[in-house]
Design an enzyme around this catalytic site. Structure first.
Site, mmCIF file in Angstrom:
data_model
loop_
_atom_site.group_PDB
_atom_site.id
_atom_site.type_symbol
_atom_site.label_atom_id
_atom_site.label_comp_id
_atom_site.label_asym_id
_atom_site.label_seq_id
_atom_site.Cartn_x
_atom_site.Cartn_y
_atom_site.Cartn_z
ATOM 1 N N GLU A 286 0.821 -1.027 -0.128
ATOM 2 C CA GLU A 286 -0.326 0.342 0.316
ATOM 3 C C GLU A 286 0.532 1.138 -0.406
ATOM 4 O O GLU A 286 0.388 2.398 -0.460
ATOM 5 C CB GLU A 286 -0.445 0.235 1.552
ATOM 6 C CG GLU A 286 -2.503 0.194 1.154
ATOM 7 C CD GLU A 286 -3.275 0.674 2.120
ATOM 8 O OE1 GLU A 286 -3.828 -0.227 1.517
ATOM 9 O OE2 GLU A 286 -3.067 0.732 3.115
ATOM 10 N N HIS A 307 7.003 -26.693 -0.873
ATOM 11 C CA HIS A 307 6.554 -28.017 -1.738
ATOM 12 C C HIS A 307 5.000 -27.227 -2.521
ATOM 13 O O HIS A 307 3.755 -27.968 -2.701
ATOM 14 C CB HIS A 307 5.521 -28.971 -0.599
ATOM 15 C CG HIS A 307 6.536 -29.510 0.553
ATOM 16 N ND1 HIS A 307 7.079 -30.910 -0.214
ATOM 17 C CD2 HIS A 307 7.857 -28.974 1.178
ATOM 18 C CE1 HIS A 307 8.375 -31.286 0.551
ATOM 19 N NE2 HIS A 307 8.523 -30.328 1.778
ATOM 20 N N LYS A 421 -14.011 1.046 -3.822
ATOM 21 C CA LYS A 421 -15.272 1.422 -2.225
ATOM 22 C C LYS A 421 -16.114 2.318 -3.431
ATOM 23 O O LYS A 421 -17.718 2.170 -3.380
ATOM 24 C CB LYS A 421 -14.475 2.819 -1.601
ATOM 25 C CG LYS A 421 -13.366 1.844 -0.898
ATOM 26 C CD LYS A 421 -13.358 2.837 0.880
ATOM 27 C CE LYS A 421 -12.053 2.739 1.412
ATOM 28 N NZ LYS A 421 -11.676 3.799 1.946
HETATM 29 O O1 PA5 Z 1 -3.163 1.718 6.489
HETATM 30 C C1 PA5 Z 1 -4.169 2.349 6.095
HETATM 31 O O2 PA5 Z 1 -3.548 3.599 5.680
HETATM 32 C C2 PA5 Z 1 -5.349 1.692 5.524
HETATM 33 O O3 PA5 Z 1 -5.159 0.221 5.415
HETATM 34 C C3 PA5 Z 1 -6.605 2.007 6.203
HETATM 35 O O4 PA5 Z 1 -5.661 0.891 7.799
HETATM 36 C C4 PA5 Z 1 -7.633 0.597 6.380
HETATM 37 O O5 PA5 Z 1 -8.385 1.146 4.627
HETATM 38 C C5 PA5 Z 1 -8.884 1.164 7.097
HETATM 39 O O6 PA5 Z 1 -8.620 2.550 7.066
HETATM 40 P P1 PA5 Z 1 -9.936 3.161 8.371
HETATM 41 O O7 PA5 Z 1 -9.215 2.418 9.443
HETATM 42 O O8 PA5 Z 1 -9.869 4.700 8.035
HETATM 43 O O9 PA5 Z 1 -11.048 1.521 8.573
#
Ligand code: PA5
Length: 445
Positions: A286, A307, A421
């Site tokens: 990410e 494996h 989303k």
């Molecule tokens: O690293 C990040 O920012 C994301 O993975 C968020 O943690 C994830 O999208 C969840 O978001 P939120 O904590 O706003 O629900």
């Protein structure tokens, strides 16, 4: 030294002049990070978190954890992405992936809100039947759909079981200090709240209340975890890659990427690291995967995956390198029994500890993969404990930030997450998404 980098199995793949060249780029990336002038500069709170955390809130986290430990059999942690992966990784790493099945005086811990599976939800609800339950809802934005759905379902369960008033003592919210639907809802209802600091993004938040409350409920020593992270914060400051192994690892990743090694496989030899690998994949995936760039993070647990994916790694397309995190297991010992009849011909292993056999499996694999054309960078961890894990967490967070800046991406945002989303909201008929709904309907037809 608790953490150390072994670059021996890169020798056939990286030349000295490449390190020298990457060193200047690492320095530039580090300058950007330390001067807080790079992209995402408002999200660098994780950097000094191990020492500059909110001490009053930290004490409250411990108090709430003790209360949760006393008042429930099952503790449900509701969150997705960075809001659950860190705590789950730490609990499984330090306690066990079988934590819930182990004899213990802390509650079982389950994770919810990270999928929309009715099957999974019904399983959890069935597990809660006849048990005392507490929940911790974690969402920085306070608006994420998956955890919001799970919260509604578990709130209904708690309110039916304990009444609206009674459930208030069992619902703990971790979210933004002021913004978001979750915060206003928590304030209205009078739930105890904890803060995701403004300047710490989800995947860098394991050492805030996001990770610390569930971790503390499991009985992990959070002081040691923070102390290990603080030690790493002190240790990895030099801009010189010959003095800073964290920065050297960032350089290695970048050099290998430019050579067409576009996939990094995180390798562990302990099943308790499965969720730590998941945390790593989210952290790097990410943070780096944007602007059509970035290493693709993958993971394996050996011997299990030797494996399955082991075949591909040994013989498939030569587009990957491995980052092997090796733990020096000092506490668990399990020896192979001797059998005088030796019908299974295993007596050459009689009396040997599984840790020792595992380390031979590791060295055999590293050499085989190296010979097969796969660079291996190894990170040795002195001990499986909270202190060393704290150091490891900080090491990877810092390496990720430096790597991101070397790639010239903003490591601290995640714009790509929005695309699914929007489509999901439009398809579900959320008000405000009518135009997109029309467009999608055409595509679907
Ligand atoms: O690293 C990040 O920012 C994301 O993975 C968020 O943690 C994830 O999208 C969840 O978001 P939120 O904590 O706003 O629900």
């Amino acid at each position: 030294m608790s953490l150390s980098l072994n670059t021996k199995y890169l020798n056939d793949f990286i030349n000295e002049h490449e390190y020298a060249c990457a060193a200047t780029q690492v320095k530039a990336a580090a300058d950007l990070l330390r001067s807080k002038t790079g992209p995402g500069k408002d999200f660098l709170g994780w950097m000094d978190l191990p020492v500059a955390y909110d001490k009053e809130e930290y004490a409250r986290i411990k108090k709430a954890a003790a209360k949760i430990q006393k008042s429930c059999d099952v503790f449900i942690v509701i969150g997705i992405g960075g809001s659950y992966l860190g705590s789950r990784a730490v609990i499984e790493f330090l306690k066990s992936p079988l934590y819930n099945n182990m004899k213990k005086d802390t509650p079982d811990i389950y994770f919810s809100g990270c999928n929309i599976s009715a099957t999974s939800m019904n399983e959890l609800l069935a597990i809660c039947e006849g048990k005392d339950v507490c929940i911790n809802v974690i969402s920085k934005s306070g608006t994420t759909t998956e955890p919001a759905i799970a919260f509604r379902i578990f709130r209904e369960l708690l309110e039916k079981k304990y009444g609206v008033e009674g459930s208030k003592d069992r619902i703990f919210i971790t979210t933004d200090k002021a913004r978001g639907t979750l915060k206003s809802f928590a304030d209205t209802m009078g739930y105890e709240t904890f803060v995701v600091p403004d300047d710490v993004g989800g995947r860098f938040s394991v050492l805030t209340a996001v990770g610390l409350l569930p971790i503390a409920v499991s009985g992990v020593d959070t002081d040691a975890l923070m102390a290990g992270a603080a030690a790493a914060m002190e240790k990895y400051t030099s801009s010189d890659i010959e003095e800073n192994e964290c920065y050297k690892y960032a350089a290695i990743r970048n050099i290998l990427l430019r050579k067409g090694k576009a996939m990094e496989i995180f390798v562990a030899y302990e099943p308790y690291m499965l969720m730590f690998n998941e945390w790593l994949k989210q952290l790097f995936g990410e943070s780096e995967g944007k602007d059509n760039k970035g290493l693709y993070p993958s993971s394996v647990i050996f011997s299990t995956d030797l494996h399955s994916l082991g075949q591909y790694i040994q013989d498939g397309m030569r587009t990957m390198f491995e980052t092997v995190v090796s733990i020096n297991e000092t506490e668990n010992v399990c020896k192979v029994p001797d059998d005088p009849k030796n019908i299974d011909t295993l007596n050459f292993l009689s009396g040997m500890d599984l840790n020792e056999i595992n380390s031979f499996a590791m060295m055999g694999t590293v050499i085989a993969h190296n010979d097969g054309g796969v660079p291996n960078v190894m990170l040795n961890v002195a001990k499986r404990d909270a202190y060393n894990l704290g150091e490891l967490i900080y090491f990877f967070e810092l390496a990720c930030a430096i790597s991101g800046y070397m790639l010239c991406v903003n490591p601290f945002d995640q714009p790509g997450v929005e695309a699914y989303k929007k489509n999901m909201f439009a398809l579900l008929g959320k008000p405000g998404y009518e135009e997109l709904r029309e467009k999608l309907a055409q595509k679907l037809n």
